[in-house]
Design a protein around this motif. Structure first.
Motif, short mmCIF file in Angstrom:
data_model
loop_
_atom_site.label_atom_id
_atom_site.label_comp_id
_atom_site.label_asym_id
_atom_site.label_seq_id
_atom_site.Cartn_x
_atom_site.Cartn_y
_atom_site.Cartn_z
N ALA A 114 90.86 18.73 38.93
CA ALA A 114 90.23 19.03 40.01
C ALA A 114 88.62 19.42 39.29
O ALA A 114 87.85 19.21 39.86
N ALA A 115 88.79 19.98 38.13
CA ALA A 115 87.52 20.35 37.46
C ALA A 115 86.62 19.03 37.06
O ALA A 115 85.64 19.08 37.30
N LYS A 116 87.47 17.96 36.89
CA LYS A 116 86.72 16.73 36.61
C LYS A 116 85.97 16.34 37.70
O LYS A 116 84.81 15.91 37.76
N VAL B 237 81.90 26.05 37.68
CA VAL B 237 83.25 26.15 37.99
C VAL B 237 84.05 26.97 36.95
O VAL B 237 83.60 26.74 35.64
N MET B 238 85.04 27.81 37.21
CA MET B 238 85.69 28.49 36.31
C MET B 238 87.24 28.18 36.37
O MET B 238 87.80 27.93 37.37
N LEU C 108 79.58 25.63 49.41
CA LEU C 108 78.47 26.30 48.75
C LEU C 108 77.42 25.21 48.76
O LEU C 108 76.27 25.33 48.14
N GLY C 109 77.28 24.15 49.62
CA GLY C 109 76.17 23.10 49.62
C GLY C 109 76.17 22.27 48.51
O GLY C 109 77.39 22.00 48.00
N ASP C 110 74.97 22.12 48.10
CA ASP C 110 74.89 21.20 46.86
C ASP C 110 75.30 21.88 45.64
O ASP C 110 75.16 22.95 45.21
N LEU C 111 76.24 20.97 44.93
CA LEU C 111 77.03 21.72 43.83
C LEU C 111 76.18 21.59 42.65
O LEU C 111 76.93 22.30 41.44
N ASN D 100 82.12 15.67 38.22
CA ASN D 100 81.78 14.43 38.84
C ASN D 100 80.95 14.38 40.09
O ASN D 100 80.06 13.75 40.36
N SER D 101 81.21 15.48 40.92
CA SER D 101 80.56 15.62 42.16
C SER D 101 78.89 16.47 41.70
O SER D 101 78.49 16.87 42.84
N GLY D 102 78.87 16.75 40.30
CA GLY D 102 77.33 17.26 40.21
C GLY D 102 77.40 18.63 39.61
O GLY D 102 76.39 19.20 39.44
#
Lengths: 266, 433
Positions: free
Chosen positions: B197-199, B185-186, B177-180, B203-205
């Protein structure tokens, strides 16, 4: 003098191509840095050699296959440098620079007799037409290179082969974006090229459209990219389908460029 | 001058022991001051993390210095020396340099390549610099260690790959997806790994979170935690197209997302790709989804496999890193050994000149029929003698830098002629740098 520049250009492109390919194997910031620098030097030498030739002959060197191939190669390298600056995609160089190098070598292997410039080419419309056409072709070349990379990366992701090359290749989204940008620049330029070409045709031969092979195939190219752009904008064509279509488009471009001589000039 | 390292790490001591000898960053000034007041210790830096407690110092007396620092660590924390000693390791000279370079490059970490340690050493060095317990040698040494760590990080892939499932998922998402920052996120279902994982994605934007859960209240609660939006479980398929990343871990006995649903969702988002991550066992997402164009499906096993491969890669890359460190040690060692040559020569000359002047003054003072030009002549004579005497040792010392005997010569000269020891903030040395 032109010859000297030419040798220098081939050498620099050769080094740059080798370095870009090495970038696929090793991760060294210095490698990337120098690949880019050497290519920039090569591009400068290429530009100077082209200018030198143009000044000597008093026309843009686009009038035969040798000159055109060299110019095509220059346009590709320039377009690549622009895209690399913008999107930071070093790996694209590993796919594009060798192509430009091969074109340049092919160009040098062609021997062309010195000749008088046919009066039909002595028109500003022709120069403008040819220039636009080459810039759009360069954009399509980049799009095809990115498309190949996209398909490779997609294959890796689908089959879960996440090796070193996977790590090097940019994200699908980035490649999709580059490809789209290439189309939005390349297609309008091609349109301009075709229009200016037919104006030139009218001035030179009194007819806007003579349905010779070159013109017909140019129209086919225009239609392919028009379809691609249209599909992209209206339906959201992207990914695999768009990649395959832009590779087909490029093959047709090459075929037209190499195989279809202008019935009037060559 | 020698660099010494004394300390303990997760390799030699359990967490119970490590926490007893840890130095709190809030009160680091006191131990730093005590450290450099120890006999023979010139400069000192204390690095204290949850995995290691180490002291870097410079000294002329290697054995004594190490012993005193070991004792200091025990006494400062009021621990019996005997019980602590068996956990402590020590390094000096080249092995000390290697150790610190390896630690900074995260080759000595519990998870090789983890990036925190470099920051922790930088902070520790920051305290030492602030409280002036580090000087010219450790300054240079640690800056070198930081640049070595940077080289290792950029020239090897030691830290480039994820070694946890959650991070592996984030890395993969970036490749698709490139830039997040504009991606959603679902979360379907709940579960520790899913939430973790959601966290990581946030955190990764990642931009936002949609939460679907069989118990709507739970979905609402989670959504609130993440600043996202709760979705009714019955209608989650309606929202599938809004998400770029779908994390699923329900306890459903059969698949809840089929290839049709995926196809529909991809189409509704104009063929923008969706990254499906199936964390549930049994699986939530039909394996056929993987064949849908622009849908990418990874299960927890796939991610686990990536992590294993990355761990293997790291240990391979670690070998490359060791090579880089080998090169850098040589360079630094050379600098360290030539560091004292000039000040030693200057000190030696000053010493000789002092004696010469003293003797000259004595001679002239006791001389009765003093010829007019005698002082000049004596001055010239003694100066020439001194220069001749000093010429050979000076040039040997200057050239010994390459041979590696320079430490020996410098030490011998300083002891034989009782020259002053190198100070922590030697201005002459700063200039020389």
């Amino acid at each position: 003098m032109t010859h000297l520049f030419f040798i220098l250009t081939v050498t620099l492109y050769g080094c740059a191509a080798a370095l870009y390919l090495a970038c696929l194997l090793r991760t060294l910031p210095l490698l990337t840095l120098w690949a880019g620098r050497i290519l920039a030097f090569g591009c400068t030498a290429h530009l100077l050699s082209t200018i030198h030739l143009a000044v000597n002959m008093k026309y843009l060197p686009l009038t035969n296959m040798q000159e055109s191939l060299s110019f095509f190669s220059l346009a590709i390298v320039t377009a690549f440098i622009v895209f690399e600056r913008k999107y930071k995609v070093t790996t694209l160089g590993s796919f594009i620079v060798p192509v430009a190098l091969m074109m340049l070598i092919a160009s040098s292997s062609l021997h062309v007799e010195a000749r008088q410039l046919p009066p039909i080419l002595q028109s500003n419309w022709f120069w403008f037409h040819a220039l636009m056409a080459f810039i759009s072709y360069a954009c399509f070349t980049i799009a095809a290179g990115v498309a190949v990379m996209y398909l490779i990366q997609r294959y890796f992701l689908k089959t879960k082969h996440l090796g070193a090359l996977f790590q090097k290749l940019p994200s699908l989204e980035t490649m999709d974006e580059i490809s789209y940008r290439c189309l939005t620049v390349g297609w309008p330029l091609l349109t301009v090229a075709i229009i200016s070409g037919s104006i030139w045709s009218e001035k030179a031969m009194g007819n806007y459209w003579i349905w010779d092979r070159k013109q017909t195939w140019s129209l086919i190219i225009w239609l392919i990219y028009a379809a691609l752009l249209h599909g992209r904008i209206t339906i959201g064509w992207r990914g695999k389908r768009a990649a395959i279509l832009s590779i087909i488009g490029f093959i047709v471009v090459l075929f037209t460029f190499l195989g279809m001589k202008h019935s009037i000039i060559w | 001058m020698n660099i010494i390292v004394v300390g303990l790490s997760y390799k030699t001591a359990t967490v119970e022991i490590r926490e007893k000898v840890a130095f709190s960053p809030n009160q680091i000034e006191k131990p730093l001051n005590e450290l450099i007041r120890l006999e023979g210790i010139i400069e000192g830096v204390i690095v204290s993390t949850c995995n290691r407690v180490e002291i870097y110092a410079t000294t002329r007396d290697i054995a004594g210095g190490i012993a005193r620092i070991k004792r200091f660590m025990a006494e400062y924390h009021h621990l019996p020396f005997e019980s602590l000693e068996s956990h402590l390791y020590s390094y000096h000279a080249e092995s000390a340099i290697r150790h610190v370079f390896r630690v900074a490059s995260s080759l000595d970490s519990m998870i090789v390549g983890e990036p925190q340690i470099l920051g922790q050493i930088k902070t520790s060095y920051g305290y030492a610099a602030e409280f002036k317990s580090s000087g010219i040698i450790l300054n240079r040494f640690l800056h070198k260690a930081f640049s070595v760590a940077k080289r290792v990080r950029t020239e090897t892939k030691i830290a480039s790959s994820a070694v946890s499932v959650a991070f592996a998922a984030v890395e993969l998402a970036k490749k698709i997806l490139g830039d997040l920052s504009d991606k959603n996120v679902m979360l379907i279902g709940a579960g520790e790994m899913c939430e973790l994982a959601a966290k990581h994605f946030l955190n990764s934007g990642a931009k936002g979170v949609l939460v679907a859960n069989r118990t709507f209240e739970r979905a609402e609660r989670l959504a609130e935690d993440f600043g996202g939006e709760a979705v009714r479980f019955e209608s989650f398929l309606e929202h599938l197209h809004r998400a770029d990343i779908i994390l699923s871990s329900t306890g459903a006995p059969h698949c809840i997302i089929g290839p049709r649903d995926a196809e529909e969702a991809v189409k509704r988002r104009r063929f923008k790709p969706i990254f499906f991550i199936d964390i549930a066992v049994p699986r939530d997402i039909d394996p056929m989804v993987a064949d849908v164009e622009n849908a990418y499906l990874y299960t927890v096993d796939d991610l686990q496999e990536i992590v294993q491969a990355n761990l293997a890669l790291r240990s391979l890359e670690a070998e490359k890193a060791e090579e880089i460190i080998d090169q850098e040690i040589g360079q630094f060692h050379k600098w360290l050994s030539t560091l004292e040559v000039t000040p030693t020569i200057v000190a030696l000359r000053n010493r000789f000149d002092e004696i010469r002047r003293a003797e000259l003054d004595k001679t002239i003072a006791g001389w009765k029929d003093f010829p007019p030009d005698a002082e000049k002549r004596l001055e010239a004579l003694t100066l020439a003698m001194m220069n001749k005497l000093l010429h050979a040792p000076t040039s040997v010392l200057k050239q010994s830098g390459q041979g590696g005997r320079v430490d020996l010569y410098v030490d011998a000269l300083r002891q034989l002629f009782e020259l002053e020891a190198l100070q922590r903030n030697d201005e002459e040395l700063e200039l020389e740098e």
